[in-house]
Design a protein around this motif. Sequence first.
Motif, PDB file in Angstrom:
ATOM      1  N   SER A 187     -11.206  -3.365   9.666  1.00  0.00           N
ATOM      2  CA  SER A 187     -10.011  -2.690   9.145  1.00  0.00           C
ATOM      3  C   SER A 187     -10.403  -1.394   8.456  1.00  0.00           C
ATOM      4  O   SER A 187      -9.681  -0.387   8.557  1.00  0.00           O
ATOM      5  N   ASN A 193      -4.057  -0.528   9.667  1.00  0.00           N
ATOM      6  CA  ASN A 193      -3.091  -0.606   8.572  1.00  0.00           C
ATOM      7  C   ASN A 193      -1.704  -0.774   9.181  1.00  0.00           C
ATOM      8  O   ASN A 193      -1.541  -0.699  10.409  1.00  0.00           O
ATOM      9  N   THR A 202       0.986   5.267   6.328  1.00  0.00           N
ATOM     10  CA  THR A 202       0.714   3.827   6.341  1.00  0.00           C
ATOM     11  C   THR A 202       0.945   3.262   4.942  1.00  0.00           C
ATOM     12  O   THR A 202       1.187   3.995   3.987  1.00  0.00           O
ATOM     13  N   ASN A 206      -3.320  -1.504   1.833  1.00  0.00           N
ATOM     14  CA  ASN A 206      -3.568  -2.006   3.175  1.00  0.00           C
ATOM     15  C   ASN A 206      -3.777  -3.525   3.125  1.00  0.00           C
ATOM     16  O   ASN A 206      -4.784  -3.999   2.598  1.00  0.00           O
ATOM     17  N   THR A 278      -6.513   2.403  -1.257  1.00  0.00           N
ATOM     18  CA  THR A 278      -5.711   1.876  -0.152  1.00  0.00           C
ATOM     19  C   THR A 278      -6.461   0.809   0.625  1.00  0.00           C
ATOM     20  O   THR A 278      -5.912  -0.256   0.933  1.00  0.00           O
ATOM     21  N   ASP A 279      -7.716   1.061   0.956  1.00  0.00           N
ATOM     22  CA  ASP A 279      -8.513   0.126   1.747  1.00  0.00           C
ATOM     23  C   ASP A 279      -9.459  -0.719   0.900  1.00  0.00           C
ATOM     24  O   ASP A 279     -10.400  -1.311   1.424  1.00  0.00           O
TER      25      ASP A 279
END
Length: 400
Positions: A187, A193, A202, A206, A278-279
């Motif tokens: 990912s 995402n 996105t 995530n 985000t990740d």
Amino acid sequence: MIQRVSAGLYSPIERDVRLDFFRGIGLWMIFLDHIPHDVVGWLTLRNYGFSDAAEFFVFISGYLVGFIYVPIVKDGMFMAALKRLWTRAAQMYVAHIMLFLIFTAQIARTVRRFDNPMYEDEFNVHNFLQHPDILIGQALTLRYKPVNLDVLPLFITLVAAAPFIVWGLVRRPNLTLLASVLLYIPSRIFDWNIASYPPGTTWYFNPFCWQLLFVFAAWCGSGQIEKYAPLIWSKLGMTIAVLWLLFAFLIVMTWHVPALGALVPKWMIKVIYPIDKTDLDMLRLTHFFALAVIVTSIVSRHWKPLYSKWLHPAILCGRHSLPIFCIGVFLSFAAHWILTQYTKGVWEQLSVSLLGIVIMIGIAWVLDRADNVPDLFVQVLEDEPEPAVGVGVMPEAVKA
């Protein structure tokens, strides 16, 4: 008569007050972090390390899922767990939609009342006010989210997937955790995402990456962490955790004091940046793990201060996390509006921050008192023959 078909379903579970306490502290931090340029915001975690209150909530939610539902599924009550978790996900979805509608209405009214379009741009509601017919559908599918409303869709997704995570933890806990790691890695590499609105954007959180923290927490809550406790809380483990927290503190200080940035080697800058929220960057994840190791070594399950009146306000807020989070979103915007429209003095910042927290505590107190009020209900038994009413016998309905 209730038959005791499952020990996991009917056995009482002792509430871990620590979770409510840290969740309450996290709610206060989120409220303060959502007020731009607030001096009180310097008290929050994000100013001193890589992680922040978001990791608090995801970990606590995952831990509770493992702690509560793994025993239930072990006793063969998978459908009961699925029903309860999906009901909770539905409640969060309804709360998110209601919060979205009221929040955007609050911003729209402020824009019209004070003729200041800055708010609609700052909170990403400009498109909604221009095209509500399109954006309503995008909001219902969780694709469109104003600023500060990003975290609830993540929780909705994780809780909806929780029954299957629990099912895996019951049968193959280590393989389930490994599968979570194997989903996290690609990912991040391939930028998997969920699409958001407007096109090309996105989700801010995530779910393919943040699920790792949730699954790990559920793995811990199911009791698997106890096998490695002697190693994690050993002198070596504690030393590594302290050193990592110190390293994170020094790096974050370079964000606030640019002159300190010259002390960081260029090769290190290339390695650690960007620290992606985000990740769920590994720097954030490992920072939270180090913090959790230190905190749990100090705050035990029966730590005496947890039962004092001084920490009770935070525990109250943590006990009612969903409504208090929603209230906190409104209060943070109100505080931001007051400081923007009138004054940004230090005393004003202190006042609106303190007042917001007091309001959150007051609402939590009311909700807690409401929970203690007994529910009135009527049990209806289907297909039960009605008793005959003879002479001189008063029907039960009339007696009531």
